[in-house]
Write a protein that holds these residues in place. Structure first.
Motif, PDB file in Angstrom:
ATOM      1  N   GLN A 245       6.900  28.991  29.370  1.00 32.27           N
ATOM      2  CA  GLN A 245       6.410  27.682  29.765  1.00 32.27           C
ATOM      3  C   GLN A 245       5.091  27.351  29.085  1.00 32.27           C
ATOM      4  O   GLN A 245       4.803  26.186  28.821  1.00 32.27           O
ATOM      5  CB  GLN A 245       6.260  27.620  31.285  1.00 32.27           C
ATOM      6  CG  GLN A 245       7.575  27.752  32.043  1.00 32.27           C
ATOM      7  CD  GLN A 245       8.482  26.553  31.841  1.00 32.27           C
ATOM      8  OE1 GLN A 245       8.042  25.517  31.368  1.00 32.27           O
ATOM      9  NE2 GLN A 245       9.736  26.696  32.202  1.00 32.27           N
ATOM     10  N   ASP A 246       4.269  28.353  28.790  1.00 34.39           N
ATOM     11  CA  ASP A 246       3.040  28.113  28.039  1.00 34.39           C
ATOM     12  C   ASP A 246       3.358  27.493  26.682  1.00 34.39           C
ATOM     13  O   ASP A 246       2.723  26.525  26.252  1.00 34.39           O
ATOM     14  CB  ASP A 246       2.287  29.423  27.822  1.00 34.39           C
ATOM     15  CG  ASP A 246       1.448  29.814  29.021  1.00 34.39           C
ATOM     16  OD1 ASP A 246       1.096  28.919  29.815  1.00 34.39           O
ATOM     17  OD2 ASP A 246       1.153  31.009  29.184  1.00 34.39           O
ATOM     18  N   ASP A 247       4.332  28.072  25.980  1.00 35.69           N
ATOM     19  CA  ASP A 247       4.711  27.564  24.660  1.00 35.69           C
ATOM     20  C   ASP A 247       5.287  26.158  24.755  1.00 35.69           C
ATOM     21  O   ASP A 247       5.017  25.294  23.910  1.00 35.69           O
ATOM     22  CB  ASP A 247       5.722  28.505  24.005  1.00 35.69           C
ATOM     23  CG  ASP A 247       5.109  29.833  23.598  1.00 35.69           C
ATOM     24  OD1 ASP A 247       3.872  29.879  23.428  1.00 35.69           O
ATOM     25  OD2 ASP A 247       5.853  30.815  23.458  1.00 35.69           O
ATOM     26  N   LYS A 248       6.106  25.920  25.759  1.00 36.24           N
ATOM     27  CA  LYS A 248       6.705  24.598  25.913  1.00 36.24           C
ATOM     28  C   LYS A 248       5.656  23.540  26.246  1.00 36.24           C
ATOM     29  O   LYS A 248       5.758  22.393  25.813  1.00 36.24           O
ATOM     30  CB  LYS A 248       7.783  24.644  26.997  1.00 36.24           C
ATOM     31  CG  LYS A 248       9.017  25.455  26.585  1.00 36.24           C
ATOM     32  CD  LYS A 248      10.046  25.529  27.702  1.00 36.24           C
ATOM     33  CE  LYS A 248      11.259  26.349  27.266  1.00 36.24           C
ATOM     34  NZ  LYS A 248      12.256  26.463  28.341  1.00 36.24           N
ATOM     35  N   LEU A 249       4.651  23.934  27.019  1.00 36.47           N
ATOM     36  CA  LEU A 249       3.566  23.012  27.309  1.00 36.47           C
ATOM     37  C   LEU A 249       2.810  22.658  26.038  1.00 36.47           C
ATOM     38  O   LEU A 249       2.490  21.494  25.787  1.00 36.47           O
ATOM     39  CB  LEU A 249       2.616  23.638  28.329  1.00 36.47           C
ATOM     40  CG  LEU A 249       1.311  22.863  28.600  1.00 36.47           C
ATOM     41  CD1 LEU A 249       1.607  21.471  29.108  1.00 36.47           C
ATOM     42  CD2 LEU A 249       0.443  23.625  29.575  1.00 36.47           C
ATOM     43  N   ARG A 250       2.514  23.677  25.211  1.00 40.02           N
ATOM     44  CA  ARG A 250       1.826  23.408  23.949  1.00 40.02           C
ATOM     45  C   ARG A 250       2.655  22.476  23.078  1.00 40.02           C
ATOM     46  O   ARG A 250       2.128  21.547  22.454  1.00 40.02           O
ATOM     47  CB  ARG A 250       1.553  24.716  23.206  1.00 40.02           C
ATOM     48  CG  ARG A 250       0.785  24.509  21.903  1.00 40.02           C
ATOM     49  CD  ARG A 250       0.503  25.817  21.191  1.00 40.02           C
ATOM     50  NE  ARG A 250       1.695  26.496  20.759  1.00 40.02           N
ATOM     51  CZ  ARG A 250       2.138  27.641  21.274  1.00 40.02           C
ATOM     52  NH1 ARG A 250       1.472  28.237  22.229  1.00 40.02           N
ATOM     53  NH2 ARG A 250       3.246  28.198  20.818  1.00 40.02           N
ATOM     54  N   LEU A 251       3.963  22.705  23.015  1.00 34.16           N
ATOM     55  CA  LEU A 251       4.835  21.864  22.207  1.00 34.16           C
ATOM     56  C   LEU A 251       4.801  20.420  22.708  1.00 34.16           C
ATOM     57  O   LEU A 251       4.730  19.477  21.910  1.00 34.16           O
ATOM     58  CB  LEU A 251       6.267  22.418  22.258  1.00 34.16           C
ATOM     59  CG  LEU A 251       7.270  21.847  21.261  1.00 34.16           C
ATOM     60  CD1 LEU A 251       6.828  22.097  19.830  1.00 34.16           C
ATOM     61  CD2 LEU A 251       8.643  22.468  21.495  1.00 34.16           C
ATOM     62  N   ARG A 252       4.840  20.239  24.011  1.00 29.79           N
ATOM     63  CA  ARG A 252       4.786  18.895  24.572  1.00 29.79           C
ATOM     64  C   ARG A 252       3.454  18.215  24.235  1.00 29.79           C
ATOM     65  O   ARG A 252       3.408  17.027  23.908  1.00 29.79           O
ATOM     66  CB  ARG A 252       4.976  18.965  26.091  1.00 29.79           C
ATOM     67  CG  ARG A 252       5.026  17.598  26.768  1.00 29.79           C
ATOM     68  CD  ARG A 252       5.183  17.756  28.272  1.00 29.79           C
ATOM     69  NE  ARG A 252       5.209  16.470  28.923  1.00 29.79           N
ATOM     70  CZ  ARG A 252       5.157  16.295  30.232  1.00 29.79           C
ATOM     71  NH1 ARG A 252       5.099  17.349  31.019  1.00 29.79           N
ATOM     72  NH2 ARG A 252       5.171  15.096  30.768  1.00 29.79           N
TER      73      ARG A 252
END
Length: 529
Positions: A245-252
């Motif tokens: 979820q950390d990576d997905k947040l950064r992507l968003r």
């Protein structure tokens, strides 16, 4: 088989000591974990969070895989010492899934949930978090006596980190802009992660993400180098199978920043912005043709290499490079499609280098698959163009410096506009241009062109957003653009993350690389007025 070092560790501030098996576990990939165990990957490692593969796996994996981890750990025995990065590199934060064998008594609390394999085991729901907060591992109550933590304890929620001060947030913004301007994607990615943590700690109960996106877009409005670096980080992330979820947040966040910048229309024609080569790039505005009014009703099928590629040439020697240069001299004033493939980084902290440069020029025209679409009323036949492609083997420069220097001269020519300049067309071009610029600088060819101006650019991803595909928080992929403007077709991306740094490439890789460049010519004809 590829002699990969399975014991190589990450050195990020919040994932120090993680080996490949940790990343497989956090993505709940039982199959990859089993593969790594069969390859004798060690499990006697404690990362700087205090987790081991067994404690982390106890909440992420199937029971049979957990048992295999336990058996593998026992089999390593006393002959393999523990590598304990929790003892040497702890980041001062409490997480879930801690291994009870390595958590000191002074770091335990009465609220801890203790199982046989883990302290404070996480669940899928707890890892998802709230409001895109610090999500990868669920932070547990901080128990240290660090002064910076104690100063904020009275304002902190018992289950969260202390609230960040305005000075902390301001420092995080300063660090981010400094790293983006410096051009390192690794450092910039870490700075983005640190900023997101600070924003969450400053206002944990408010929807802070949109405000952060708006602020970052404003800060980058006059800093093209920062935008280019952020675009490179985004492209690298989009080419990676991000699961946490950390990576997905950064992507968003990254997508939102770039799309907000585009939506503001801050680059009207003509704009010239200085970059770190002392050059300028013209950001051109185009009228975007709408996609076909009715989507194709049939199941889209993958485009085939032979449908769009008239001819392709592998350029991996001095002779082939010089032949290509002669033929390219006749392409002045024309459209040149550009794409690149990257090598995998040797270590996590290194930026991946170029492996292949794909160029495509308009070839002859023909009817595209007329028979296949006769029964599809949603598809309108038009006369389309196939492409001639050159595949430039950047890896050949590793063993042939003369090839590297001559290739760098051609790349410098490609990036710069001459008396009869050409136009570059690409997809999410900022990352490609950043890699090409670094390659030119590495080989000392940045001064080989007599013109100070970069070639005009058409970025089809930007145009697709202007044409209504995607949004400020979700930029479209190349496959999505193909499916929208070329109804009935899609792109097969199976080779996207293959090993581009190894030679020889497979036929599937070569065909994929050529098609990725050729389809840009086709899309430009369909999208741009």
């Amino acid at each position: 088989e590829l002699r990969v070092d399975l014991e190589c560790i990450s050195n990020g501030s919040h994932n120090y000591g993680k080996t490949a098996i940790f990343f497989a576990i956090t993505r709940c990939r039982d199959d990859v974990v089993s593969l790594l165990l069969s390859a004798a990957a060690s499990v006697k490692v404690v990362n700087n969070k205090g987790q081991t593969p067994l404690s982390l796996g106890s909440s992420h994996l199937e029971q049979q895989t957990i048992q295999a981890l336990a058996e593998h750990e026992a089999a390593e025995g006393d002959d393999v010492p523990w590598r304990n990065y929790y003892a040497s590199n702890w980041d001062g934060i409490r997480y879930g899934d801690l291994d009870p064998r390595f958590l000191p008594q002074e770091r335990r609390t009465p609220e801890d949930v203790v199982t046989k394999l883990a302290i404070n085991p996480t669940t899928r729901e707890s890892r998802r978090g709230e409001n895109y907060q610090r999500l990868g591992d669920t932070p547990i109550k901080e128990t240290t006596s660090r002064p910076d933590v104690a100063a904020n304890k009275e304002n902190a929620d018992d289950s969260r980190l202390p609230l960040a001060s305005e000075e902390d947030v301001a420092a995080a913004w300063t660090t981010l802009m400094s790293e983006l301007s410096g051009g390192s994607t690794h450092s910039s990615r870490a700075a983005v992660d640190a900023l997101l943590v600070m924003l969450d700690r400053r206002a944990p109960r408010s929807p802070w993400l949109r405000g952060g996106i708006e602020n970052c877009s404003s800060l980058m409005s006059r800093n093209q180098k920062a935008r280019a670096t952020l675009g490179s980080v985004l492209q690298e992330d989009e080419q990676t199978n991000l699961a946490s979820q950390d990576d997905k947040l950064r992507l968003r966040f990254l997508r939102g920043v770039l799309q907000t910048h585009l939506a503001r229309g801050e680059d009207p024609e003509p704009v010239h912005a200085s970059d770190d080569l002392g050059c300028s790039v013209g950001l051109r505005q185009f009228s975007v043709l709408p996609p076909p009014p009715t989507p194709c009703t049939s199941q889209p099928r993958p485009l085939r290499h032979e449908e769009l590629v008239e001819a392709r040439t592998w350029v991996g020697s001095i002779e082939a490079l010089r032949e290509m240069r002669l033929e390219m001299s006749s392409q002045v004033g024309q459209l040149i499609a550009l794409d690149t493939e990257w090598r995998s980084a040797a270590e996590e902290h290194q930026d991946p280098e170029l492996a292949l440069i794909q160029l495509a020029f308009e070839g002859s025209s023909r009817m595209l698959n007329e028979k296949e679409h006769q029964s599809d009323s949603a598809y309108k036949e038009t006369c389309e163009s196939v492409a001639r492609c050159w595949l430039l083997d950047v890896c050949a420069a590793d063993s042939d410096s003369l090839f590297g220097r001559e290739l760098a001269v051609i790349v410098a020519w490609l990036m710069h506009a001459g008396e009869h300049h050409h136009t570059l067309v690409g997809f999410a071009l900022s990352a490609d241009l950043t890699k090409l610029r670094h390659f030119v600088e590495r080989w000392g060819a940045s001064g080989s062109t007599s013109t100070p101006d970069l070639a005009p650019i058409i970025d089809l991803q930007t145009l697709a957003v202007q044409g209504g595909l995607g949004s400020s928080g979700q930029v479209p992929s190349l496959r999505a653009v193909v499916e929208r403007w070329m109804p009935g077709y899609t792109l097969d991306k199976q080779q996207q993350c293959s090993a581009w740094g190894y030679r020889p490439l497979s036929e599937a890789q070569v065909a994929y690389a050529a098609l990725d460049a050729a389809v840009l010519i086709e899309l430009r004809l369909r999208m741009v007025r």
